[in-house]
Design an enzyme around this catalytic site. Structure first.
Site, PDB file in Angstrom:
ATOM      1  CB  CYS A  17      -0.861   0.152   1.094  1.00 14.37           C
ATOM      2  SG  CYS A  17      -2.133   1.410   1.310  1.00 14.37           S
TER       3      CYS A  17
ATOM      4  CB  CYS B 289      -0.210   2.107   5.525  1.00 14.64           C
ATOM      5  SG  CYS B 289      -1.857   1.576   5.038  1.00 14.64           S
TER       6      CYS B 289
ATOM      7  CB  CYS C 157      -2.401   5.220   1.538  1.00 12.52           C
ATOM      8  SG  CYS C 157      -2.280   4.433   3.420  1.00 12.52           S
TER       9      CYS C 157
END
Length: 191
Positions: free
Chosen positions: A48, A53, A50
């Protein structure tokens, strides 16, 4: 590109075991570690990009999967946990001392409510589901990666057999859209 994608990607992906039944996650504190017990393997494990996180130092991506909420329990040093951002959809519970995110929980009405987000790299056990895809890949630009590096990032994922998406995988996006449609009154036969 000098940055690591993530150690579980950079060092080659190790296939998980379909019969693996869970294990323990630990924060990075030298003593009095927060311990989380998972009574299930993860699903939809993925890289991920993003900005929310938890990522290992120097990594562009996190590796995060989901487990049913009832399969997650805090089994040591719960008092060290604190929610990182109480306004976020995913309530990420991190160790107040080392900063590692142990689990993320969704409390509001959401298609993924009932699933907790976890980082299985925090476990010493082997057998966890391997990463299945890379999501929110373009988001690393918002965190300082140069746009000209994106072809190289995607090529590194492709080299280890992972599809890249700038959102989530099609299966997860279908789940979100189905939830949204049902909330608006659309009913599907045979779901």
């Amino acid at each position: 590109m000098a940055h690591s994608i993530h150690p579980l990607i950079d060092n080659g992906i190790t296939k998980g075991s379909n019969s693996f039944a869970g294990g323990k996650l630990h924060c990075h504190c030298a003593s009095d570690q927060v311990e989380i017990t998972l009574n299930s393997n993860v699903a939809h494990n993925h890289a991920c990009g993003c900005s929310k996180c938890w990522k290992p130092c120097g990594s562009l991506f996190s590796i995060v999967g989901v487990v049913p909420r009832d399969a997650v329990s805090v089994t040591a040093n719960e008092s060290k946990l604190s929610i990182v951002d109480k306004e976020a959809t995913i309530q990420r519970n991190a160790c107040k001392v080392c900063g590692v995110h142990l689990f993320g929980r969704i409390e509001r009405d959401h298609p993924f409510k009932g699933l907790d987000f976890v980082h299985v790299e925090l476990s010493d056990e082997k057998g966890w589901q391997e990463p299945q895809f890379a999501g929110f890949v373009s988001s690393i630009i918002e965190q300082g990666s140069h746009p000209k590096e994106m072809d190289q990032v995607r090529a590194r994922f492709k080299a280890v057999g992972l599809q890249t998406y700038d959102v989530l995988s099609p299966v997860l996006m279908d789940l979100i859209s189905t939830f949204t449609a049902q909330k608006s009154g659309i009913r599907f036969a045979n779901l």
